[in-house]
Design an enzyme around this catalytic site. Structure first.
Site, PDB file in Angstrom:
ATOM      1  N   HIS A 130      30.858   3.752  14.321  1.00 31.23           N
ATOM      2  CA  HIS A 130      30.800   5.075  14.932  1.00 31.23           C
ATOM      3  C   HIS A 130      31.107   6.096  13.829  1.00 31.23           C
ATOM      4  CE1 HIS A 130      32.268   8.396  17.534  1.00 31.23           C
ATOM      5  NE2 HIS A 130      31.634   7.806  18.521  1.00 31.23           N
ATOM      6  N   ASP A 207      38.706  -0.747  15.003  1.00 31.65           N
ATOM      7  CA  ASP A 207      38.359   0.292  15.972  1.00 31.65           C
ATOM      8  C   ASP A 207      38.139  -0.408  17.317  1.00 31.65           C
ATOM      9  OD1 ASP A 207      37.035   1.991  17.678  1.00 31.65           O
ATOM     10  OD2 ASP A 207      35.602   2.734  16.201  1.00 31.65           O
ATOM     11  N   GLN A 210      35.737   0.312  22.039  1.00 37.36           N
ATOM     12  CA  GLN A 210      34.895  -0.347  23.046  1.00 37.36           C
ATOM     13  C   GLN A 210      35.428  -1.710  23.471  1.00 37.36           C
ATOM     14  OE1 GLN A 210      32.393   1.106  24.568  1.00 37.36           O
ATOM     15  NE2 GLN A 210      32.357   2.928  23.284  1.00 37.36           N
ATOM     16  N   LYS A 233      38.282   5.421  27.698  1.00 38.81           N
ATOM     17  CA  LYS A 233      37.308   4.324  27.825  1.00 38.81           C
ATOM     18  C   LYS A 233      37.937   3.117  28.535  1.00 38.81           C
ATOM     19  CE  LYS A 233      35.047   5.801  23.565  1.00 38.81           C
ATOM     20  NZ  LYS A 233      33.789   6.446  23.951  1.00 38.81           N
TER      21      LYS A 233
HETATM   22  C1  LIG Z   1      33.128   2.560  18.665  1.00 38.63           C
HETATM   23  C2  LIG Z   1      33.748   3.905  18.851  1.00 38.63           C
HETATM   24  N1  LIG Z   1      34.628   4.364  17.956  1.00 38.63           N
HETATM   25  C3  LIG Z   1      35.231   5.559  18.097  1.00 38.63           C
HETATM   26  C4  LIG Z   1      34.949   6.383  19.165  1.00 38.63           C
HETATM   27  C5  LIG Z   1      35.656   7.703  19.292  1.00 38.63           C
HETATM   28  O1  LIG Z   1      36.651   7.584  20.275  1.00 38.63           O
HETATM   29  P1  LIG Z   1      37.445   8.836  20.873  1.00 38.63           P
HETATM   30  O2  LIG Z   1      36.544   9.469  21.873  1.00 38.63           O
HETATM   31  O3  LIG Z   1      38.644   8.218  21.525  1.00 38.63           O
HETATM   32  O4  LIG Z   1      37.817   9.709  19.742  1.00 38.63           O
HETATM   33  C6  LIG Z   1      34.030   5.957  20.117  1.00 38.63           C
HETATM   34  C7  LIG Z   1      33.647   6.841  21.243  1.00 38.63           C
HETATM   35  O5  LIG Z   1      32.537   6.829  21.712  1.00 38.63           O
HETATM   36  C8  LIG Z   1      33.426   4.687  19.968  1.00 38.63           C
HETATM   37  O6  LIG Z   1      32.552   4.221  20.868  1.00 38.63           O
END
Ligand SMILES: Cc1ncc(COP(=O)(O)O)c(C=O)c1O
Length: 413
Positions: A130, A207, A210, A233
């Protein structure tokens, strides 16, 4: 003898009753919400926890001695205990509240990475990250001179592990990879990555944006150094996240932001830092949403992660087979191990047009690059249409989407 289980049988009708939003209509059709990888809907328990805080014990935390302040502090800190147990962290001080995964990663970037990296060092990420696990490292690279290296992705959407081992070397100081891809659903072999990185002395950030909602997370078993979680999420409110970090690393790191709460003593000559976890929680935190995150985790645990996973796996399998039967559809992301994300492109049709026509049928999907532009470039596409499933989704809803897709494709081709 049969193993006993703490959970009652998974009853989809009962599960759905907890989510008030599922009763609404969109474009005069029952809402079909398949944008769960972007954010999940909230059960009534979470909404109640949020409003109860404001209705009954709204107060600032940690500093007050009056009853409301004590109640608010207890509720906020109870979420820390719940998160600690949810991911099996060794110490409660290892749970730092942030705004979300983005802030959790930036916290590590601007504290650990900024002070520990130098020119010539390497940060290893993957080709399916991401943007929030790419851009902070680019920014830190500009400050420290550290270089970004990328583990490539194969045609099925899996990491090419041979390349990972080739890229890993004594210059690698940090490996930061996504546990489950938001665009493809791929579940990465993070345990293998963590063990290999530790062999050469690198630290590892996972991370978990998901993965936390779908998989059992045990940070001690994974032995990761940092793990980032997003509340919104996991059926919790927006504006809250968690950074798990190993105590000895967090203790050695400088603070992220300066201000109230994160200090022990302030004078104009010298300021000393508060103990963990408060050293990293400057200012008044997002109390209400943090309190409600506990309700979300309690709810997930009551339903049972294993049962949720089984249900979502069924939905993914069903959706994939139905989608593959539509002419001209190409699935993007065919990893052997996946969370419930079905991403696809339709030959000659722009994802955005599909998204609009599906919305007319009450079906919410996400279209575009999903904040993973380099990954879309890898597949030579501008974006995908993504249906991502949660505990409250049903096969009937998938049928509605398939019917809507068939109609839309006829119109658009
Ligand atoms: C794989 C991944 N990393 C990071 C993020 C960012 O997360 P946040 O919305 O908690 O900042 C997301 C959000 O869609 C994500 O899917």
């Amino acid at each position: 003898m049969q193993a006993t289980t703490l959970h009652i049988a998974f009853d989809i009708d009962q599960v759905r009753r907890h989510f008030p939003i599922l009763n609404r209509q969109v474009k005069e059709k029952p809402l079909v919400y398949f944008d769960n990888a972007a954010t999940t809907q909230k059960p009534i328990e979470v909404i109640d926890a949020l409003t109860d805080y404001y209705k009954f014990y709204n107060a600032n935390i940690h500093r007050g001695i009056h009853s409301l302040a004590e109640e608010a502090t207890a509720a906020y800190e109870a979420t820390r205990d719940t998160v600690q147990q949810f991911i099996n962290a060794k110490h409660r001080e290892e749970i730092i509240f942030t705004k979300g995964v983005t802030e959790s990663i930036n916290l590590v970037a601007y504290t650990w990475a900024r002070t520990n990296l130098k020119a010539g060092d390497e940060i290893l990420i993957s080709g399916m990250e991401h943007h929030s696990n790419i851009v902070p490292w680019q920014l830190i690279g500009e400050i420290t001179g550290a270089k970004l290296k990328v583990i490539p992705v194969d045609d099925n959407g899996e990491l090419i592990m041979e390349e990972f081992y080739k890229l890993l070397n004594e210059k690698t100081k940090l490996v930061s990879v996504v546990h489950a891809s938001n665009s493809l659903g791929t579940i990465n072999p993070v345990k293998e990555i963590i063990d290999a990185a530790h062999e050469i002395g690198a630290i590892v950030l996972i991370d978990g944006a998901q993965s936390t909602v779908h998989l059992d997370i045990d940070v001690q078993e994974l032995n990761c150094d940092f793990f980032a979680i997003s509340s919104h999420k996991v059926y919790g409110p927006t504006g809250v996240g968690v950074l798990y970090g190993k105590k000895e690393l967090l203790e050695a790191m400088p603070p992220f932001m300066g201000g109230g709460e994160m200090i022990k003593d302030v004078s104009f000559e010298k300021t000393t830092w508060n103990d963990l976890p408060y050293k990293f929680e400057a200012g008044t935190p997002n109390i209400a949403d943090t309190v409600a995150l506990k309700a979300a985790i309690d709810f997930v645990e009551r339903i049972g992660k294993m049962q949720i996973r089984q249900h979502e796996d069924d939905l993914l399998q069903y959706a994939t087979s139905q989608l593959e039967s539509i002419e001209g559809i190409r699935m993007i992301g065919k990893a052997k191990q996946k969370v419930s994300v079905a991403s696809f492109v339709v030959e000659g049709v722009h994802p955005q047009d599909l998204g609009i026509l599906l919305d007319n049928q009450g079906v919410a999907v996400r279209t575009g690059h999903h904040c993973t532009q380099p990954l879309m470039n890898r597949f030579g596409i501008p974006g995908t249409t993504r249906a991502s499933f949660a505990m409250y989704n049903t096969k009937d809803e998938i049928d509605v989407m398939i019917e809507g897709l068939n109609k839309a494709i006829k119109l658009l081709k």
